[in-house]
Every structure is written in C-alpha cells, then in structure tokens.
Scaffold this motif. Structure first.
Motif, PDB file in Angstrom:
ATOM      1  N   ARG A  44     -13.458  -5.204   7.614  1.00  0.00           N
ATOM      2  CA  ARG A  44     -12.868  -4.604   8.807  1.00  0.00           C
ATOM      3  C   ARG A  44     -12.539  -5.720   9.794  1.00  0.00           C
ATOM      4  NH1 ARG A  44     -15.370   0.349  12.298  1.00  0.00           N
ATOM      5  NH2 ARG A  44     -14.016   0.058  14.090  1.00  0.00           N
ATOM      6  N   PHE A  65       0.820  -1.209   0.000  1.00  0.00           N
ATOM      7  CA  PHE A  65       0.000   0.000   0.000  1.00  0.00           C
ATOM      8  C   PHE A  65       0.857   1.264   0.000  1.00  0.00           C
ATOM      9  CE2 PHE A  65      -2.463  -3.311   2.173  1.00  0.00           C
ATOM     10  CZ  PHE A  65      -3.605  -3.330   1.395  1.00  0.00           C
ATOM     11  N   ARG A 111      -5.967   3.376   8.719  1.00  0.00           N
ATOM     12  CA  ARG A 111      -7.269   3.199   8.057  1.00  0.00           C
ATOM     13  C   ARG A 111      -7.443   1.708   7.772  1.00  0.00           C
ATOM     14  NH1 ARG A 111      -7.288   7.103   4.268  1.00  0.00           N
ATOM     15  NH2 ARG A 111      -5.171   7.813   4.651  1.00  0.00           N
ATOM     16  N   PRO A 112      -8.656   1.243   7.674  1.00  0.00           N
ATOM     17  CA  PRO A 112      -8.858  -0.181   7.378  1.00  0.00           C
ATOM     18  C   PRO A 112      -8.294  -0.556   6.009  1.00  0.00           C
ATOM     19  CG  PRO A 112     -10.903   0.825   8.155  1.00  0.00           C
ATOM     20  CD  PRO A 112      -9.929   1.941   7.909  1.00  0.00           C
ATOM     21  N   ASN A 113      -7.826  -1.759   5.914  1.00  0.00           N
ATOM     22  CA  ASN A 113      -7.369  -2.301   4.632  1.00  0.00           C
ATOM     23  C   ASN A 113      -8.554  -2.315   3.675  1.00  0.00           C
ATOM     24  OD1 ASN A 113      -6.706  -4.037   2.489  1.00  0.00           O
ATOM     25  ND2 ASN A 113      -5.426  -5.331   3.779  1.00  0.00           N
ATOM     26  N   PRO A 114      -8.438  -1.653   2.507  1.00  0.00           N
ATOM     27  CA  PRO A 114      -9.571  -1.599   1.581  1.00  0.00           C
ATOM     28  C   PRO A 114      -9.865  -2.928   0.890  1.00  0.00           C
ATOM     29  CG  PRO A 114      -7.632  -0.611   0.570  1.00  0.00           C
ATOM     30  CD  PRO A 114      -7.269  -0.922   2.000  1.00  0.00           C
ATOM     31  N   ASN A 115      -8.978  -3.909   1.041  1.00  0.00           N
ATOM     32  CA  ASN A 115      -9.132  -5.185   0.342  1.00  0.00           C
ATOM     33  C   ASN A 115      -9.686  -6.302   1.215  1.00  0.00           C
ATOM     34  OD1 ASN A 115      -8.006  -3.946  -1.913  1.00  0.00           O
ATOM     35  ND2 ASN A 115      -5.944  -4.520  -1.307  1.00  0.00           N
ATOM     36  N   ARG A 116     -10.143  -5.962   2.418  1.00  0.00           N
ATOM     37  CA  ARG A 116     -10.706  -6.993   3.278  1.00  0.00           C
ATOM     38  C   ARG A 116     -11.776  -6.383   4.180  1.00  0.00           C
ATOM     39  NH1 ARG A 116      -6.809  -8.705   8.185  1.00  0.00           N
ATOM     40  NH2 ARG A 116      -8.806  -9.151   9.101  1.00  0.00           N
ATOM     41  N   ASP A 162       0.992   6.266   4.541  1.00  0.00           N
ATOM     42  CA  ASP A 162       0.230   6.159   5.795  1.00  0.00           C
ATOM     43  C   ASP A 162       1.149   5.941   6.988  1.00  0.00           C
ATOM     44  OD1 ASP A 162      -2.193   6.565   4.548  1.00  0.00           O
ATOM     45  OD2 ASP A 162      -3.001   4.570   4.973  1.00  0.00           O
TER      46      ASP A 162
END
Length: 191
Positions: A169, A151, A162-167, A155
């Motif tokens: 929460r 990523f 921030r939460p991983n956008p690929n999984r 960050d």
C-alpha cells in the motif's frame, strides 16, 4: 461492457478533450522514445464524463513518461526542456516529462519504498498505487490512440479505487484518496 468497448469509450473521451488532444499531438511531434501520457489526465476524464462534470475538471497536470536508457540527469533535462519549449502557458507548467528509466534512482528516497528498474514505459503503469490510476494513452503517428491499462479499465469506469495488488500500500495512500474524494465524492474506495 467488454474491455474492447471500454477502450473504445476511453478513446472517445480522450478525443473529446481539446486540451488533452493538444498535449498528445504536441508530445507526439517531439519524438520522445517510448512515450505515454498517463494517470490523472486520462482517468479523470472518464470520471468527469461519468459524473457530468466539465471536460478538464480536476486535472492538475499532464504526466508524460518516456523511456531512454541514458539515466543521466543531463539527458532527461534535454527532453524536459524540449517539452517545455513546445508549450505555451499554462500548459508549459502543467506538462511534466519524466524518463521512466530513471525512476528507480529517486523513487526509494522520495517515497520510502523500493522500486526496481523498468525496461519500458508501460511497465511503470503496473506499479501505480491503484489499478484505476494505471492507464495511459499515446497518439500514434497515424492518428490512432493506443491505450495501455495493465489492470484493465473496469475500475476506471466504475469509479473504484483499490490498492494495487502487486505492491505494498502506497505511502500517502490516505492523502491520495482524500484528494480524489474531494473532487469526485462519487468514488468507491476498496481498502
């Protein structure tokens, strides 16, 4: 800063941490297949520099992932024992070695969410709960430090979680955030 500049800065931070370098050197010499040191011991070093905290502040352990297609517990235990024998206390109990080829076997039951098998160690980083946590380093045979950060590192250096956008929460997200904020109240959390 560019991603290359952030990576160079991360490498400088890693090299300035004598305990982290000891762990990297010792693990490199063990010859684990496709290994990487990742998570807290890496990104927390950046946060400590950014906030003026001492080297090693907040680091609870040193997570080492490696990849061996033999997913038996006996095969993993050989590597765990080899690593434990290479370190004296307190590192002996702080260095945690896990075969990333086995994670799918126990992850679902432990965290109550699915986890597809991995094909290599660096693939695991893409599944971490937050992009800021998804960074790993390895000390190569020539002394170079390689970095894996699917990523990117922005960050990490911005101290943003921030939460991983690929999984989904992550189970326990609130506990993870509370623990991080207790040690680094300067963090920004994006829900």
């Amino acid at each position: 800063m560019s991603e290359a500049d952030l990576e160079a800065r991360l490498i400088d931070i890693v090299r300035a941490d004598p305990v982290l370098m000891q762990v990297l050197t010792t693990v490199r010499d063990l010859g684990l297949p496709d290994w990487r040191l990742f998570s807290g011991a890496v990104y927390q070093g950046v946060w400590n520099v950014r906030t003026g905290r001492p080297v090693g502040y907040g680091v609870k352990d040193y997570d080492i992932g490696y990849f061996d297609p033999d997913t038996s517990w006996d095969a993993e235990d050989v590597f765990i024992r080899r690593a434990a024998a290479a370190f004296d206390a307190p590192l002996k109990s702080l260095v945690e070695v896990r075969n990333q080829a086995r994670v799918h076997i126990w992850f679902g039951e432990h965290f109550n969410e699915p986890y597809e098998p991995l094909m290599r160690t660096d693939e695991a980083l893409g599944r971490f709960v937050a992009p800021a946590f998804a960074v790993g380093v390895r000390l190569e045979a020539d002394g170079a430090i390689s970095v894996a950060a699917p990523f990117g590192l922005q960050d990490v250096f911005d101290m943003v979680i921030r939460p991983n956008p690929n999984r989904l929460r992550a189970t326990g997200w609130d506990k993870v955030i509370a623990s991080a904020r207790a040690r680094w109240p300067e963090l920004t959390v994006v829900e």
